[in-house]
Design a protein around this motif. Structure first.
Motif, PDB file in Angstrom:
ATOM      1  N   ARG A   1       0.829  -1.211   0.000  1.00  0.00           N
ATOM      2  CA  ARG A   1       0.000   0.000   0.000  1.00  0.00           C
ATOM      3  C   ARG A   1       0.863   1.261   0.000  1.00  0.00           C
ATOM      4  O   ARG A   1       0.516   2.273  -0.629  1.00  0.00           O
ATOM      5  CB  ARG A   1      -0.922   0.008   1.219  1.00  0.00           C
ATOM      6  CG  ARG A   1      -2.078  -0.979   1.130  1.00  0.00           C
ATOM      7  CD  ARG A   1      -2.951  -0.912   2.390  1.00  0.00           C
ATOM      8  NE  ARG A   1      -4.076  -1.799   2.295  1.00  0.00           N
ATOM      9  CZ  ARG A   1      -5.260  -1.460   1.788  1.00  0.00           C
ATOM     10  NH1 ARG A   1      -5.439  -0.238   1.325  1.00  0.00           N
ATOM     11  NH2 ARG A   1      -6.258  -2.323   1.748  1.00  0.00           N
ATOM     12  N   ALA A   2       1.983   1.215   0.712  1.00  0.00           N
ATOM     13  CA  ALA A   2       2.851   2.397   0.792  1.00  0.00           C
ATOM     14  C   ALA A   2       3.494   2.726  -0.544  1.00  0.00           C
ATOM     15  O   ALA A   2       3.862   3.874  -0.790  1.00  0.00           O
ATOM     16  CB  ALA A   2       3.928   2.182   1.854  1.00  0.00           C
ATOM     17  N   LEU A   3       3.629   1.747  -1.423  1.00  0.00           N
ATOM     18  CA  LEU A   3       4.271   1.987  -2.716  1.00  0.00           C
ATOM     19  C   LEU A   3       3.334   2.657  -3.716  1.00  0.00           C
ATOM     20  O   LEU A   3       3.796   3.153  -4.747  1.00  0.00           O
ATOM     21  CB  LEU A   3       4.765   0.659  -3.307  1.00  0.00           C
ATOM     22  CG  LEU A   3       6.000   0.033  -2.654  1.00  0.00           C
ATOM     23  CD1 LEU A   3       6.214  -1.376  -3.182  1.00  0.00           C
ATOM     24  CD2 LEU A   3       7.234   0.885  -2.893  1.00  0.00           C
ATOM     25  N   ILE A   4       2.056   2.692  -3.433  1.00  0.00           N
ATOM     26  CA  ILE A   4       1.097   3.198  -4.428  1.00  0.00           C
ATOM     27  C   ILE A   4       1.195   4.707  -4.570  1.00  0.00           C
ATOM     28  O   ILE A   4       1.217   5.241  -5.684  1.00  0.00           O
ATOM     29  CB  ILE A   4      -0.334   2.768  -4.034  1.00  0.00           C
ATOM     30  CG1 ILE A   4      -0.446   1.247  -4.104  1.00  0.00           C
ATOM     31  CG2 ILE A   4      -1.360   3.431  -4.936  1.00  0.00           C
ATOM     32  CD1 ILE A   4      -1.764   0.701  -3.629  1.00  0.00           C
TER      33      ILE A   4
ATOM     34  N   PHE B   1      -0.107 -14.039  -5.069  1.00  0.00           N
ATOM     35  CA  PHE B   1      -1.525 -13.748  -5.298  1.00  0.00           C
ATOM     36  C   PHE B   1      -2.075 -12.736  -4.293  1.00  0.00           C
ATOM     37  O   PHE B   1      -2.783 -11.801  -4.664  1.00  0.00           O
ATOM     38  CB  PHE B   1      -2.324 -15.049  -5.219  1.00  0.00           C
ATOM     39  CG  PHE B   1      -3.803 -14.844  -5.422  1.00  0.00           C
ATOM     40  CD1 PHE B   1      -4.322 -14.683  -6.693  1.00  0.00           C
ATOM     41  CD2 PHE B   1      -4.668 -14.787  -4.339  1.00  0.00           C
ATOM     42  CE1 PHE B   1      -5.684 -14.477  -6.882  1.00  0.00           C
ATOM     43  CE2 PHE B   1      -6.023 -14.577  -4.521  1.00  0.00           C
ATOM     44  CZ  PHE B   1      -6.535 -14.433  -5.803  1.00  0.00           C
ATOM     45  N   ASP B   2      -1.745 -12.901  -3.005  1.00  0.00           N
ATOM     46  CA  ASP B   2      -2.285 -12.003  -1.980  1.00  0.00           C
ATOM     47  C   ASP B   2      -1.805 -10.570  -2.182  1.00  0.00           C
ATOM     48  O   ASP B   2      -2.587  -9.618  -2.054  1.00  0.00           O
ATOM     49  CB  ASP B   2      -1.886 -12.502  -0.587  1.00  0.00           C
ATOM     50  CG  ASP B   2      -2.549 -13.824  -0.240  1.00  0.00           C
ATOM     51  OD1 ASP B   2      -3.621 -14.106  -0.817  1.00  0.00           O
ATOM     52  OD2 ASP B   2      -1.994 -14.581   0.575  1.00  0.00           O
ATOM     53  N   SER B   3      -0.523 -10.404  -2.474  1.00  0.00           N
ATOM     54  CA  SER B   3      -0.005  -9.044  -2.658  1.00  0.00           C
ATOM     55  C   SER B   3      -0.575  -8.407  -3.921  1.00  0.00           C
ATOM     56  O   SER B   3      -0.864  -7.205  -3.947  1.00  0.00           O
ATOM     57  CB  SER B   3       1.524  -9.067  -2.725  1.00  0.00           C
ATOM     58  OG  SER B   3       1.972  -9.855  -3.805  1.00  0.00           O
ATOM     59  N   ARG B   4      -0.763  -9.204  -4.980  1.00  0.00           N
ATOM     60  CA  ARG B   4      -1.370  -8.654  -6.192  1.00  0.00           C
ATOM     61  C   ARG B   4      -2.813  -8.238  -5.936  1.00  0.00           C
ATOM     62  O   ARG B   4      -3.267  -7.186  -6.405  1.00  0.00           O
ATOM     63  CB  ARG B   4      -1.304  -9.676  -7.333  1.00  0.00           C
ATOM     64  CG  ARG B   4       0.051  -9.780  -7.981  1.00  0.00           C
ATOM     65  CD  ARG B   4      -0.018 -10.581  -9.264  1.00  0.00           C
ATOM     66  NE  ARG B   4      -0.348 -11.976  -9.012  1.00  0.00           N
ATOM     67  CZ  ARG B   4       0.545 -12.921  -8.783  1.00  0.00           C
ATOM     68  NH1 ARG B   4       1.825 -12.629  -8.763  1.00  0.00           N
ATOM     69  NH2 ARG B   4       0.170 -14.173  -8.577  1.00  0.00           N
ATOM     70  N   GLU B   5      -3.538  -9.043  -5.181  1.00  0.00           N
ATOM     71  CA  GLU B   5      -4.915  -8.681  -4.853  1.00  0.00           C
ATOM     72  C   GLU B   5      -4.959  -7.413  -3.998  1.00  0.00           C
ATOM     73  O   GLU B   5      -5.796  -6.529  -4.211  1.00  0.00           O
ATOM     74  CB  GLU B   5      -5.591  -9.845  -4.117  1.00  0.00           C
ATOM     75  CG  GLU B   5      -7.058  -9.597  -3.810  1.00  0.00           C
ATOM     76  CD  GLU B   5      -7.702 -10.781  -3.117  1.00  0.00           C
ATOM     77  OE1 GLU B   5      -8.933 -10.788  -2.977  1.00  0.00           O
ATOM     78  OE2 GLU B   5      -6.961 -11.704  -2.701  1.00  0.00           O
ATOM     79  N   ASN B   6      -4.050  -7.326  -3.042  1.00  0.00           N
ATOM     80  CA  ASN B   6      -3.962  -6.129  -2.208  1.00  0.00           C
ATOM     81  C   ASN B   6      -3.631  -4.906  -3.057  1.00  0.00           C
ATOM     82  O   ASN B   6      -4.223  -3.824  -2.894  1.00  0.00           O
ATOM     83  CB  ASN B   6      -2.888  -6.339  -1.133  1.00  0.00           C
ATOM     84  CG  ASN B   6      -2.816  -5.194  -0.149  1.00  0.00           C
ATOM     85  OD1 ASN B   6      -3.701  -4.339  -0.093  1.00  0.00           O
ATOM     86  ND2 ASN B   6      -1.767  -5.161   0.636  1.00  0.00           N
ATOM     87  N   PHE B   7      -2.705  -5.067  -3.977  1.00  0.00           N
ATOM     88  CA  PHE B   7      -2.312  -3.963  -4.850  1.00  0.00           C
ATOM     89  C   PHE B   7      -3.469  -3.553  -5.754  1.00  0.00           C
ATOM     90  O   PHE B   7      -3.703  -2.354  -5.980  1.00  0.00           O
ATOM     91  CB  PHE B   7      -1.111  -4.405  -5.689  1.00  0.00           C
ATOM     92  CG  PHE B   7      -0.492  -3.319  -6.519  1.00  0.00           C
ATOM     93  CD1 PHE B   7       0.215  -2.286  -5.930  1.00  0.00           C
ATOM     94  CD2 PHE B   7      -0.617  -3.332  -7.899  1.00  0.00           C
ATOM     95  CE1 PHE B   7       0.792  -1.283  -6.698  1.00  0.00           C
ATOM     96  CE2 PHE B   7      -0.050  -2.335  -8.675  1.00  0.00           C
ATOM     97  CZ  PHE B   7       0.659  -1.312  -8.073  1.00  0.00           C
ATOM     98  N   ARG B   8      -4.200  -4.529  -6.248  1.00  0.00           N
ATOM     99  CA  ARG B   8      -5.327  -4.236  -7.139  1.00  0.00           C
ATOM    100  C   ARG B   8      -6.473  -3.561  -6.389  1.00  0.00           C
ATOM    101  O   ARG B   8      -7.050  -2.567  -6.859  1.00  0.00           O
ATOM    102  CB  ARG B   8      -5.809  -5.534  -7.782  1.00  0.00           C
ATOM    103  CG  ARG B   8      -6.886  -5.354  -8.820  1.00  0.00           C
ATOM    104  CD  ARG B   8      -7.246  -6.667  -9.482  1.00  0.00           C
ATOM    105  NE  ARG B   8      -7.877  -7.608  -8.573  1.00  0.00           N
ATOM    106  CZ  ARG B   8      -7.309  -8.704  -8.100  1.00  0.00           C
ATOM    107  NH1 ARG B   8      -6.078  -9.013  -8.462  1.00  0.00           N
ATOM    108  NH2 ARG B   8      -7.945  -9.501  -7.269  1.00  0.00           N
ATOM    109  N   GLN B   9      -6.801  -4.059  -5.221  1.00  0.00           N
ATOM    110  CA  GLN B   9      -7.902  -3.485  -4.448  1.00  0.00           C
ATOM    111  C   GLN B   9      -7.555  -2.113  -3.880  1.00  0.00           C
ATOM    112  O   GLN B   9      -8.459  -1.333  -3.557  1.00  0.00           O
ATOM    113  CB  GLN B   9      -8.285  -4.434  -3.310  1.00  0.00           C
ATOM    114  CG  GLN B   9      -8.894  -5.739  -3.789  1.00  0.00           C
ATOM    115  CD  GLN B   9      -9.208  -6.700  -2.654  1.00  0.00           C
ATOM    116  OE1 GLN B   9      -8.837  -6.459  -1.501  1.00  0.00           O
ATOM    117  NE2 GLN B   9      -9.893  -7.792  -2.962  1.00  0.00           N
ATOM    118  N   SER B  10      -6.269  -1.807  -3.765  1.00  0.00           N
ATOM    119  CA  SER B  10      -5.842  -0.488  -3.268  1.00  0.00           C
ATOM    120  C   SER B  10      -5.685   0.528  -4.389  1.00  0.00           C
ATOM    121  O   SER B  10      -5.095   1.596  -4.185  1.00  0.00           O
ATOM    122  CB  SER B  10      -4.511  -0.631  -2.509  1.00  0.00           C
ATOM    123  OG  SER B  10      -4.633  -1.528  -1.427  1.00  0.00           O
TER     124      SER B  10
END
Length: 926
Positions: free
Chosen positions: A505-508, A533-542
């Motif tokens: 999230r901090a990288l966005i 998969f989890d980090s990609r989902e987190n990145f996508r949802q953020s």
């Protein structure tokens, strides 16, 4: 007493004017006196002008306007020494005014006259004010060139050894200004001017020492001058200068000169051999060099090598504490002798000196050979020590020097072993942005290709401060922090730890920065962390996909390259790949690949990965699905996508109004939920009907009793109703209205929920039955060839059977598909509902079913609704002739390598056509 003798006074000659004493308070009158032929009058007029212009700048301008400078220039070349001296004094003072300097630059006799007054036989006062005039004139570049051309450098060097400190001061100041020109730097060496400069450092006057250091700093910018200074032992003299605490306000400039000298490898080797580097480090860190520490107790020490006892240093420290800044050396010596110290100490140097020393090491360490020598001399220890200094400037300079030193592989381990990572991590929380930036830069270099340092950062709890720097720091600090985190991500445990602490999230937010360095480093960090998969989902949802795609349009090559690499990593799973396509990432990558200047292998890899995980888009764009591309539920075929047409999502296609174009063929092998719900509802109704029947039978048995009771109840109800008051009726009516409104509100909410319900693709229970059937009947077949033939026959049977050659145009397939579109009221048609299909429909069904039973095949689209499947199959079993004459000793084994075949699904379902045969070419074309 004797008689007074009367003196014989001769009267002046008749042709001589009597002495006239004139008192004038008008500047114009004095200027007129400069034109007098009498040398005495000229001398007195010059002296008066000198006193007048020394008062203020307005007087200088007034005399310039009166034309005094022209006369003074002429008098500077007078034969009378006194006249020359006084004229030189007046001109020297007047050159402090810019208008006077401007006038003098235009006069051809100015610089020759000033240089001539520096001759050895001239008066000391002439030397002083002539040098003053040259120093004032040397502030402009054109004057520097004129002084050099008129040979002014050599006499100025000669004046450095004068006994008069004013002459030394003006001469060294003039030389310091002249040394800003490269010609003077070369001339100062040829005229042996470096040695007098070093001697001037011993002056009792701080201003002369300061100007000498300034001149040396500028002279040492020339490589040959540095070589000459090494021969004159300038490094040792400068270190000795730094060792004098009474000159601490000049130590900064001395270290600046050392900084220039230490750029050369020869200087570093020299300072290493003489031990000067360790001595300098000790002075800067306020410590004692290891080589000079006594072996016994602190009380057993004496003087060594004529360098002065450390007791003297202790006494100097105590005297400095008692005396004010600027106390003379004699008073300090008396303090030293009156109070002998005990123990040993080093005079603390000023923060500016420490900062300059760190910067000197930073400059010297830019060369790999210099870094090696500095590492051998353990310069990292000094820098680590300075990290704990209270001054922010010192901390930042030390961290920057460590960053440069960290380019040496051995230095990275040394910093960790000497516990240098802890202070750097602590600096990440500093309020000073420069400190934070320098600390992140040092950590970025220290963690590059060094897993031990990465592990140590986790041990020292440095991951969270680094993540904080991504959103709370200047742009360079953000870029450096992202670089450190990228280095940490190479180790799986550290990557998981950072992911758990919110690094994704901090990288966005930094992705939206306008700084290309930040964009590049953060995009690379995204590629390092968004790898599961989890980090990609987190990145996508953020909402991190949109700013990442925006970087693909950057004009910077490195930003585009790193962004493309991040897209390659993100597009590994289908949901993220679909989101990237939805936001226009695929169109941008296609545009990049079409450009002759921006295309790159990274963009090509990103586009390929994006298509591999969005097979619908890949089939629409390329018309080819390889044997490694497996069709799953959610795949849809929109036909060949025209250039410039945007690829839409299935939901967007489904919301379009029904048209006459070809249907969107959908693969979604799932049971129909409406049919399942209807079936379950029917079962429930059947149960309720049976329960009602049982209740009705019971009532029939007690019919008479119930009739009697009902009559009595009705009479009682009528009586009770008549007794109700009007108030009760109104209350009931109000209650009914409230219930009606609540029911209407619930219905409105139900309608709204239905409208906001997420899109669901239509299910295809028929295709699901096909998959179950081929799994049961075809998958158990022993060879792939048999499976392919059987599957081809199955597909042809479900799509209307075989079609004779030449009769394809008579095969009615368009009308049934149009009827399906009309029934569904949609352009999206599930594949299982098509009962009459041609090449494009059969090939898609064959590929879908083959993927489910692990039969390797590809799907290729041609023109005019042509599509076919290619399979790799070995030839038939070896014949007896092959066994006897070929290399295979095993009868019945398949021939290798396998050949490529096209599967006939139209005319002779199950027949295999070699791709290089005319039959295969005919099958692919009309």
């Amino acid at each position: 007493m004797g008689k007074k003798v009367k003196k014989d006074e001769k009267p002046p000659p008749d042709d001589v004017f009597d002495t006239l004493a004139v008192e004038s308070r008008n500047a114009g009158t004095v200027v007129l006196m400069l034109s007098s032929p009498e040398e005495d009058v000229q001398s007195k007029a010059c002296e008066a002008i000198y006193k007048f212009v020394s008062k203020c700048d307005e007087n200088k301008k007034q005399l310039l306007d009166l034309g005094a400078v022209e006369h003074l220039l002429a008098l500077m070349q007078s034969e009378d020494k006194i006249v020359r001296r006084n004229a030189c004094m007046a001109v020297g003072v007047m050159t402090a005014h810019p208008e006077v300097r401007k006038y003098l630059r235009k006069q051809e006799t100015t610089f020759p006259a000033l240089v001539n007054l520096l001759a050895p036989d001239e008066d000391t006062v002439c030397h002083e004010f002539s040098a003053l005039a040259l120093s004032n004139m040397a502030t402009e570049f054109s004057s520097k060139a004129a002084i050099f051309e008129n040979g002014g450098v050599e006499p100025l060097i000669r004046c450095l050894v004068a006994n008069d400190p004013d002459v030394q001061k003006n001469s060294i100041e003039a030389l310091a200004l002249l040394l800003m020109d490269y010609q003077t730097r070369a001339a100062i060496r040829d005229l042996d001017g470096l040695s007098p400069m070093l001697e001037v450092l011993k002056s009792d006057y701080a201003i002369i020492q300061k100007l000498a250091l300034l001149a040396l700093e500028r002279a040492s910018q020339d490589g040959e001058n540095r070589s000459a200074l090494r021969e004159l032992e300038a490094i040792s003299k400068l270190i000795d200068f730094v060792a004098h605490p009474e000159w601490n306000d000049l130590h900064v400039m001395a270290v600046m000169v050392l900084s220039n000298l230490l750029e050369d490898l020869e200087s570093l080797e020299l300072i290493k051999e003489t031990g000067g580097l360790k001595r300098l480090v000790a002075l800067i860190t306020d410590q004692v060099p290891v080589d000079e520490e006594p072996k016994g107790g602190k009380g057993d020490k004496g003087d060594k090598g004529g360098k002065g006892s450390r007791n003297a240093k202790k006494s100097a420290k105590e005297s400095a504490a008692k005396c004010n800044h600027g106390t003379s050396a004699k008073k300090q010596e008396s303090a030293d002798s009156s109070e002998p110290p005990s123990g040993e100490a080093i005079i603390p140097t000023l923060p500016d000196v420490k900062m300059c020393a760190a910067k000197a090491i930073c400059r010297s360490a830019r060369s790999s050979e210099n870094r090696k020598i500095l590492h051998e001399q353990e310069s990292e220890k000094m820098l680590i020590h300075l990290l704990s200094h209270e001054s922010f400037e010192v901390q930042a300079a030390a961290a920057q020097a460590l960053a440069v030193m960290a380019e040496n592989l051995a230095s990275r381990d040394s910093v960790r072993e000497w516990e240098g990572l802890g202070p750097l991590i602590k600096m990440l929380g500093s309020e000073n942005l420069s400190v934070k930036e320098a600390a992140t830069l040092a950590l970025a270099n220290l963690t590059t290709a060094n897993s031990n340092n990465c592990q140590e950062i986790q041990t020292l709890n440095g991951i969270e401060p680094l993540i904080t720097c991504l959103v709370d720091g200047r742009e360079d600090a953000v870029a450096n922090a992202a670089c450190v985190l990228t280095n940490l991500a190479q180790i799986e445990t550290l990557r998981v730890d950072a992911q758990n602490k919110g690094v994704v999230r901090a990288l966005i937010e930094p992705l939206s920065s306008r700084n290309v360095t930040v964009q590049s480093k953060v995009a690379l960090a995204v590629a390092a962390f968004v790898c599961d998969f989890d980090s990609r989902e987190n990145f996508r949802q953020s909402d991190g996909i949109a700013p990442l795609i925006g970087l693909l349009s950057s004009g910077n090559d490195e930003v585009r390259r790193n962004a493309a690499w991040a897209v390659t990593v993100c597009a590994v799973d289908e949901p993220t790949a679909t989101e990237i396509c939805k936001l226009g990432g695929m169109e941008i990558l296609q545009e990049i690949q079409m450009s002759s200047t921006r295309r790159s292998p990274f963009a090509e890899a990103a586009l390929q990965k994006l298509l591999d995980n969005n097979l619908s888009a890949k089939y629409a764009l390329t018309g080819n699905l390889s044997s490694t591309n497996f069709i799953e539920n959610g795949f849809y075929d929109i036909g060949q996508l025209r250039p410039g047409t945007k690829f839409l999502t299935l939901e967007e296609y489904a919301k379009q109004e029904m048209n006459e174009k070809r249907p969107i063929i959908l693969i979604n092998a799932k049971p129909d939920p409406a049919f399942s719900q209807t079936q379950s509802q029917a079962e429930l109704d059947a149960k309720q009907e049976s329960s009602k029947t049982s209740v009705t039978g019971k009532n029939s048995r007690t019919g008479r009793d119930s009739k009697t009771v009902s009559r009595r109840d009705s009479v009682t109800a009528i009586v009770a109703f008549n007794r109700k008051t009007r108030k009760q009726q109104e209350r009931e009516e109000k209650q009914r209205e409230e219930e009606l409104q609540a029911q209407l509100q619930r219905e409105a909410e139900a309608i709204s929920a239905a409208e906001n319900k997420p899109f669901e693709a239509p299910c295809d229970s028929t295709l699901l039955k096909y998959i179950e059937e081929v799994t049961e009947k075809i998958q158990p077949l022993p060879t792939t060839r048999e499976q392919v033939k059987a599957l081809a026959g199955f597909v042809a049977e479900k799509m209307g059977g075989s079609i004779e050659r030449g009769q394809l145009s008579n095969f009615g397939w368009e009308l049934p598909i149009s009827q399906i579109k009309y029934e569904l009221k949609s352009n999206v048609v599930p594949l299982g509902k098509i009962k009459a299909g041609i090449h494009v429909h059969r090939a898609l069904l064959f590929k879908t079913l083959a993927d489910k039973i692990a039969v390797s095949c590809s799907l290729v689209r041609g023109e005019y609704n042509r599509a076919w499947n290619e399979v790799l199959l070995p030839e038939e079993e070896y014949s007896l002739e092959d066994v006897l004459f070929a290399f295979s000793p095993t009868p019945g084994a398949p021939k290798f390598p396998p050949k490529t075949y096209i599967v006939d699904l139209i005319h002779e379902p199950g027949s295999l056509l070699r791709v290089d045969t005319p039959e295969a070419q005919t099958y692919k074309k009309i």
